[in-house]
Design an enzyme around this catalytic site. Structure first.
Site, mmCIF file in Angstrom:
data_model
loop_
_atom_site.group_PDB
_atom_site.id
_atom_site.type_symbol
_atom_site.label_atom_id
_atom_site.label_comp_id
_atom_site.label_asym_id
_atom_site.label_seq_id
_atom_site.Cartn_x
_atom_site.Cartn_y
_atom_site.Cartn_z
ATOM 1 N N GLU A 1 39.334 33.529 34.275
ATOM 2 C CA GLU A 1 39.591 34.967 34.183
ATOM 3 C C GLU A 1 38.360 35.730 33.710
ATOM 4 O O GLU A 1 37.360 35.145 33.299
ATOM 5 C CB GLU A 1 40.746 35.248 33.207
ATOM 6 N N ASN B 1 47.144 44.214 32.605
ATOM 7 C CA ASN B 1 46.143 43.643 33.499
ATOM 8 C C ASN B 1 45.458 44.739 34.317
ATOM 9 O O ASN B 1 45.763 45.926 34.195
ATOM 10 C CB ASN B 1 46.821 42.634 34.443
ATOM 11 N N ASP C 1 47.009 41.060 39.546
ATOM 12 C CA ASP C 1 46.312 40.438 38.417
ATOM 13 C C ASP C 1 45.039 41.237 38.115
ATOM 14 O O ASP C 1 45.033 42.459 38.224
ATOM 15 C CB ASP C 1 46.010 38.977 38.765
#
Length: 291
Positions: free
Chosen positions: A18, A150, A200
């Site tokens: 991430e 997010n 995301d």
């Protein structure tokens, strides 16, 4: 638009890769493996010089500082990390249920770090928040009632902030005051269907298009300025997690599927990918911890 399909550049096997951030000064990419608590630095010119640092807790996201330090989010703490000395210094903390942790975060045009939380508990409650963390360590609550904060990104002029809730699933945008960090005029940018994947991590291109990882569907969704889907860029893994623009490329982090059969089916899952693009990305700001 994408000029080629994403290809694997580092078979790093992140549990959940991430928060990729391009360091324009050093021409390297930083990103994290959330559950493993690892900070990675990828050198695209000399991959053998890529590095990994192990941190004490889960590592939700990161940001670059004007001073050269790295801002890192542990479970409920924001800290600075020196890659030379490996010194980890507390800056701020949040107070949320133990089931919640810091998740997606980015430095905004105001020089502050914006970071949200995710509720990982079985209750599924919308107990998360979006916070603004100032260089002197003050924590301001900006949005409440989130399940999985997010998708943070800002327009090129800094006047619009984009933000998603992966479990909403939706993407909203706000008017943004670059001087004060105030947000206002919340409106729906896109309602994301299950077929498009969960919204995301994200990045914004200079043409105003919003690039959102469609986790669970193996795509990067490119939305136009009107919130309509322009294209879905296929990846070779089921869970891409966030795109990041960098000098004619888009880097993409990914995560491992929970299902063991899917892990065998997608051996490159959890890797770092890259693809060529003719679009430029909106540069991500640095945390204003130094003049």
């Amino acid at each position: 638009m994408a000029d080629a399909s994403p290809s694997l550049v580092w078979d790093i096997h992140c549990g959940t890769g991430e928060s990729p951030v391009w360091d324009e000064r050093a021409k390297v990419l930083y990103f994290c493996d959330i559950p493993a608590g690892r900070l990675h630095r990828f050198d695209p010119t000399t991959p053998d010089k890529s590095r990994t640092w192990q941190l004490p807790e889960v590592l939700g996201s990161l940001g670059l500082c004007q001073s050269g330090l790295i801002l890192v989010c542990q479970k409920q703490k924001i800290m600075t990390f020196d890659t030379e000395t490996e010194a980890l210094v507390p800056l701020a903390s949040i107070d949320e249920p133990d089931t919640n942790r810091l998740n997606d975060g980015k430095v905004g045009p105001d020089g502050c770090f914006w970071v949200g939380t995710i509720n990982e508990g079985s209750d599924g409650l919308a107990s998360g928040h979006l916070y603004r963390v100032t260089p002197d360590g003050r924590v301001e609550t900006k949005i409440e009632g989130l399940k999985n904060s997010n998708g943070l990104a800002w327009s090129a002029d800094g006047r619009t902030m984009y933000h998603s809730d992966t479990r909403g699933p939706w993407i909203d945008c706000w008017d943004f005051d670059t001087a004060s960090g105030n947000i206002s005029n919340r409106r729906r940018f896109a309602d994301v269907s299950d077929a498009e994947g969960r919204p995301d991590g994200a990045a914004l291109a200079m043409d105003g298009s919003y690039w959102s990882a469609g986790s669970g569907r193996g795509v990067i969704n490119r939305f136009g300025t009107d919130g309509k889907l322009i294209e879905a860029i296929a990846t070779s893994v089921p869970n891409p997690t966030m795109p990041c623009f960098a000098d004619g490329r888009v880097f993409i982090t990914s995560g491992l599927p929970k299902d063991e059969d899917m892990r065998r089916e997608f051996p490159n899952a959890g890797g770092l990918f890259a693809m060529a693009t003719s679009l430029q990305g909106v540069p991500v700001a640095r945390f204003a911890d130094a003049d």
